[in-house]
Design an enzyme around this catalytic site. Structure first.
Site, PDB file in Angstrom:
ATOM      1  N   HIS A  41       3.529   1.812  -5.675  1.00  0.00           N
ATOM      2  CA  HIS A  41       2.953   1.287  -4.425  1.00  0.00           C
ATOM      3  C   HIS A  41       3.980   0.366  -3.749  1.00  0.00           C
ATOM      4  O   HIS A  41       4.781  -0.272  -4.416  1.00  0.00           O
ATOM      5  CB  HIS A  41       1.663   0.507  -4.743  1.00  0.00           C
ATOM      6  CG  HIS A  41       0.893   0.167  -3.510  1.00  0.00           C
ATOM      7  ND1 HIS A  41       1.216  -0.907  -2.713  1.00  0.00           N
ATOM      8  CD2 HIS A  41      -0.162   0.782  -2.915  1.00  0.00           C
ATOM      9  CE1 HIS A  41       0.382  -0.944  -1.684  1.00  0.00           C
ATOM     10  NE2 HIS A  41      -0.469   0.075  -1.782  1.00  0.00           N
ATOM     11  N   GLU A  45       2.582   5.850   2.803  1.00  0.00           N
ATOM     12  CA  GLU A  45       2.113   4.679   3.551  1.00  0.00           C
ATOM     13  C   GLU A  45       3.308   3.956   4.169  1.00  0.00           C
ATOM     14  O   GLU A  45       4.113   3.372   3.432  1.00  0.00           O
ATOM     15  CB  GLU A  45       1.429   3.685   2.609  1.00  0.00           C
ATOM     16  CG  GLU A  45       0.267   4.242   1.834  1.00  0.00           C
ATOM     17  CD  GLU A  45      -0.541   3.131   1.153  1.00  0.00           C
ATOM     18  OE1 GLU A  45      -1.731   3.082   1.414  1.00  0.00           O
ATOM     19  OE2 GLU A  45       0.031   2.325   0.402  1.00  0.00           O
TER      20      GLU A  45
HETATM   21  O1  G3P Z   1      -3.029   1.130  -1.150  1.00  0.00           O
HETATM   22  C1  G3P Z   1      -3.574   1.167   0.118  1.00  0.00           C
HETATM   23  C2  G3P Z   1      -2.931   0.236   1.021  1.00  0.00           C
HETATM   24  O2  G3P Z   1      -1.623  -0.108   0.786  1.00  0.00           O
HETATM   25  C3  G3P Z   1      -3.302   0.331   2.437  1.00  0.00           C
HETATM   26  O3  G3P Z   1      -3.740  -0.948   2.721  1.00  0.00           O
HETATM   27  O4  G3P Z   1      -5.062  -2.585   3.879  1.00  0.00           O
HETATM   28  O5  G3P Z   1      -3.631  -1.016   5.176  1.00  0.00           O
HETATM   29  O6  G3P Z   1      -5.691  -0.166   4.043  1.00  0.00           O
HETATM   30  P1  G3P Z   1      -4.589  -1.172   4.036  1.00  0.00           P
END
Ligand code: G3P
Length: 223
Positions: free
Chosen positions: A94, A142
């Protein structure tokens, strides 16, 4: 293995989702999962997962596990213990817990041997494509700059979703999840329309005033 499309809720270490509050969010996830018949997986810290996995009908994975064998490793956790204590799988690499490529490789291989689900995070399409060579079960892309923010990857960087899917599928057929800033049904729907098999979300559920309503709204984008 889990149903697709799916949502992974990463509890992180938010006050609202950790320790004595972890069951409150798990109650909600279990309710929505059962009422709506969709796949929702919870990513917990190791203490909460150990304490709670037998009490819920919710697949649980760990947010991080170390790539170590048994031995003199203070404060570390390996996959054998993770499995013995109830984890079905793990998040690997992550953005808030980056690993070396060697450790990512070790964890994916160990998880495969132990029938645990590996969800490997990547920060962009290029890294997603590179990680596909290691053959995890899922790749979750992400963009770090959007994590925890109010604008979703689906709205701010839709091209990164398409590029990630192209990059991954050109290597092998691995399910792609996307995350960062996901907040509502439109974000989920758009991600799925672009080819993702689901989303990874934290603040949009954990920090919502009404997590039950927020989760139900996200589910609307999946069906
Ligand atoms: O692991 C999920 C995360 O990194 C996304 O976070 O708060 O943007 O939904 P968020």
């Amino acid at each position: 293995m889990w149903k697709i499309p799916m949502i992974i809720v990463n509890f992180k270490l938010y006050r609202q989702s950790s320790g004595i509050n972890a069951p409150l969010l798990l109650d909600i996830i279990q309710k929505v999962r059962e009422e709506r018949g969709v796949e929702i997986v919870a990513a917990l810290n190791s203490m909460d997962l150990t304490a709670l996995h037998e009490k819920y009908n919710v697949p649980m994975i760990l947010q991080h596990v170390d790539a170590v064998d048994f031995g003199a490793h203070t404060g570390k956790l390996n996959l054998v213990v993770a499995k013995e204590r109830g984890a079905e799988g793990l998040l690997i690499n992550h953005s808030e817990r980056r690993l070396t490529i060697a450790d990512i490789d070790i964890l994916i291989s160990q998880a495969r041997k132990m029938n645990m689900v590996s969800v490997v995070c990547a920060n962009n399409p290029r890294v997603s494509g590179a990680l596909a060579f290691l053959a995890p079960d899922f790749i979750a892309m992400e963009p770090p700059e959007l994590i925890g923010g109010d604008i979703s990857v689906s709205k701010a960087r839709p091209e990164t979703i398409t590029e990630t899917i192209e990059a991954v599928k050109s290597v092998r057929d691995i399910s792609v999840l996307v995350g960062a800033g996901i907040k509502n049904r439109e974000d989920v729907k758009r991600a799925i329309e672009l080819g993702a098999q689901g989303v990874l979300i934290a603040s949009g559920v954990v920090k919502a005033k009404d997590p039950y309503g927020a989760l139900n709204d996200l589910v609307e984008g999946m069906i």
